[in-house]
Design a protein around this motif. Structure first.
Motif, PDB file in Angstrom:
ATOM      1  N   LEU A  68      10.890   1.539  -0.109  1.00  0.00           N
ATOM      2  CA  LEU A  68      10.676   0.466   0.599  1.00  0.00           C
ATOM      3  C   LEU A  68      11.592  -0.762   0.153  1.00  0.00           C
ATOM      4  O   LEU A  68      12.326  -0.815  -0.740  1.00  0.00           O
ATOM      5  N   ARG A  69      12.168  -1.670   1.453  1.00  0.00           N
ATOM      6  CA  ARG A  69      12.540  -2.597   0.779  1.00  0.00           C
ATOM      7  C   ARG A  69      12.146  -4.245   0.617  1.00  0.00           C
ATOM      8  O   ARG A  69      12.932  -5.074   0.345  1.00  0.00           O
ATOM      9  N   HIS A  70      10.835  -4.448   1.218  1.00  0.00           N
ATOM     10  CA  HIS A  70      10.597  -5.740   1.305  1.00  0.00           C
ATOM     11  C   HIS A  70       9.361  -5.995   0.766  1.00  0.00           C
ATOM     12  O   HIS A  70       9.133  -7.069  -0.332  1.00  0.00           O
ATOM     13  N   ALA A  71       7.974  -4.968   0.922  1.00  0.00           N
ATOM     14  CA  ALA A  71       6.734  -5.045   0.183  1.00  0.00           C
ATOM     15  C   ALA A  71       7.059  -4.705  -1.108  1.00  0.00           C
ATOM     16  O   ALA A  71       7.068  -3.690  -1.878  1.00  0.00           O
ATOM     17  N   ASP A  72       6.129  -5.314  -1.743  1.00  0.00           N
ATOM     18  CA  ASP A  72       5.850  -4.564  -3.104  1.00  0.00           C
ATOM     19  C   ASP A  72       4.946  -3.362  -3.803  1.00  0.00           C
ATOM     20  O   ASP A  72       4.082  -3.247  -2.390  1.00  0.00           O
ATOM     21  N   ALA A  73       5.608  -2.635  -4.468  1.00  0.00           N
ATOM     22  CA  ALA A  73       5.701  -1.045  -3.995  1.00  0.00           C
ATOM     23  C   ALA A  73       3.920  -1.227  -4.603  1.00  0.00           C
ATOM     24  O   ALA A  73       3.425  -0.258  -3.984  1.00  0.00           O
ATOM     25  N   ASP A  74       3.152  -1.666  -5.954  1.00  0.00           N
ATOM     26  CA  ASP A  74       2.330  -1.669  -5.873  1.00  0.00           C
ATOM     27  C   ASP A  74       1.302  -2.130  -4.891  1.00  0.00           C
ATOM     28  O   ASP A  74       0.107  -1.422  -5.027  1.00  0.00           O
ATOM     29  N   GLY A  75       1.433  -2.920  -4.088  1.00  0.00           N
ATOM     30  CA  GLY A  75       0.587  -3.537  -3.081  1.00  0.00           C
ATOM     31  C   GLY A  75       0.252  -2.466  -1.923  1.00  0.00           C
ATOM     32  O   GLY A  75      -0.904  -2.330  -1.285  1.00  0.00           O
ATOM     33  N   VAL A  76       1.476  -2.108  -1.234  1.00  0.00           N
ATOM     34  CA  VAL A  76       1.408  -0.786  -0.850  1.00  0.00           C
ATOM     35  C   VAL A  76       0.834   0.153  -1.219  1.00  0.00           C
ATOM     36  O   VAL A  76      -0.412   1.097  -0.330  1.00  0.00           O
ATOM     37  N   LEU A  77       0.907   0.868  -2.519  1.00  0.00           N
ATOM     38  CA  LEU A  77       0.104   2.282  -3.121  1.00  0.00           C
ATOM     39  C   LEU A  77      -1.293   1.622  -2.942  1.00  0.00           C
ATOM     40  O   LEU A  77      -1.744   2.312  -2.240  1.00  0.00           O
ATOM     41  N   ARG A  78      -1.956   0.690  -3.277  1.00  0.00           N
ATOM     42  CA  ARG A  78      -3.384   0.105  -3.754  1.00  0.00           C
ATOM     43  C   ARG A  78      -4.336  -0.421  -2.613  1.00  0.00           C
ATOM     44  O   ARG A  78      -4.787  -0.135  -2.658  1.00  0.00           O
ATOM     45  N   LEU A  79      -3.327  -0.370  -1.543  1.00  0.00           N
ATOM     46  CA  LEU A  79      -3.276  -1.176  -0.151  1.00  0.00           C
ATOM     47  C   LEU A  79      -3.061  -0.836   1.050  1.00  0.00           C
ATOM     48  O   LEU A  79      -4.618  -0.800   2.599  1.00  0.00           O
ATOM     49  N   MET A  80      -2.217  -0.414   1.139  1.00  0.00           N
ATOM     50  CA  MET A  80      -1.840  -0.102   2.532  1.00  0.00           C
ATOM     51  C   MET A  80      -2.158   1.110   2.762  1.00  0.00           C
ATOM     52  O   MET A  80      -2.166   1.793   3.884  1.00  0.00           O
ATOM     53  N   TYR A  81      -1.182   2.302   1.950  1.00  0.00           N
ATOM     54  CA  TYR A  81      -1.774   3.500   1.669  1.00  0.00           C
ATOM     55  C   TYR A  81      -2.817   4.589   2.256  1.00  0.00           C
ATOM     56  O   TYR A  81      -2.921   4.868   2.479  1.00  0.00           O
ATOM     57  N   PRO A  82      -4.329   3.452   1.057  1.00  0.00           N
ATOM     58  CA  PRO A  82      -5.091   4.396   1.481  1.00  0.00           C
ATOM     59  C   PRO A  82      -5.514   4.321   2.563  1.00  0.00           C
ATOM     60  O   PRO A  82      -6.525   5.342   2.796  1.00  0.00           O
TER      61      PRO A  82
END
Length: 284
Positions: free
Chosen positions: A185-199
């Motif tokens: 990841l270069r731009h997005a917040d990793a926590d938000g990606v894990l808990r909101l985008m990946y699911p």
């Protein structure tokens, strides 16, 4: 049945807040007939009205809440219709009225808004709009603006492949999931990606595999992650975006329509959207 309650959402000021938000949204929608630049704020306003409606009506049992969902869907669809228009205006139905929307929304027709438009069209069971969104080239989304990590474009292509029943679905899903790795990841917040985008990606994977049991197990986990994310601090707890798990609900609607029996209940997953009970109530 697994039940996951929503976090405490204050409702005492909902009517007062809607009395401010809804006229403001109406004004922004009217302005779309004069200047496509209003799309930059109108979609956000429509989503906020929908979220605030859901604060008091988490099941989407009231017609007004369904109308707010439809309005947000219509605004998001009009954004992409405006961006792809070859004439000065394009006719779009928004909030029970046909409007001549100005063309030129290209700068706001980016991948983030595409995902929102896809989720809303899925909630509303709008097959024609889903087809139209799947005709939007990813190259156009890349050129529209916005700063996104590369996974989001693979994710768009995966959703397009799922809806259009294209063979590249598996490869695009794998690429999208791999792209959520915090190390790339270069731009997005990793926590938000894990808990909101990946699911939602994980859920679509189980849906594509036809594994209803795994889908429900992962859905329960995803709802808990959604709740954890939106209760991490006091400001998030009050953010209307968190009152409904938009992507999770949309993929759950796709699963319901594919014949999956859902064994997870939560106010984050409005039953009035899952069961499509309002679909066809009025022209959309």
């Amino acid at each position: 049945m697994i039940q996951i309650p929503r976090h405490d959402v204050p409702t005492r000021n909902v009517k007062r807040l809607l009395a401010i938000l809804e006229p403001d949204l109406q004004g922004k929608i009217d302005d779309l007939e004069e200047d496509a630049e209003w799309f930059s704020m109108t979609l956000g306003s429509a989503l906020r009205v929908f979220g605030v409606r859901c604060a008091e009506d988490p099941a989407v049992a009231e017609l007004e809440t369904w109308e707010s969902c439809v309005t947000a869907m219509q605004v998001s669809s009009a954004l992409f219709a405006s961006a792809r228009a070859t004439t000065d205006t394009v006719e779009c139905l928004i909030d029970h009225k046909k409007r001549a929307i100005r063309s030129g929304a290209g700068p706001w027709a980016h991948a983030g808004n595409w995902l929102t438009a896809f989720w809303l069209a899925a909630l509303c069971r709008e097959k024609r709009r889903l087809n139209e969104l799947c005709e939007v080239p990813v190259a156009q989304l890349r050129n529209a603006g916005g700063v996104f990590d590369s996974y989001i474009y693979d994710w768009v292509e995966a959703l397009q492949a799922y809806w259009l029943k294209q063979p590249q679905l598996g490869d695009k899903l794998v690429a999208a999931v791999d792209g959520t790795d915090p190390d790339v990841l270069r731009h997005a917040d990793a926590d938000g990606v894990l808990r909101l985008m990946y699911p939602p990606m994980n859920l679509l994977t189980q849906l594509a595999r036809g594994d209803a049991e795994k889908f429900n197990a992962e859905l329960a986990k995803a709802i808990r992650w959604h709740k954890e994310y939106w209760t991490d601090d006091e400001d998030r707890e009050l953010d209307a975006q968190g009152f409904v798990a938009l992507g999770l609900t949309a993929v759950s609607c796709l699963a319901r329509d594919a014949g999956f029996a859902l064994t997870v209940e939560s106010e984050y997953l409005p039953e009035g959207l899952l069961d499509a009970g309002w679909v066809g109530e009025f022209p959309t």
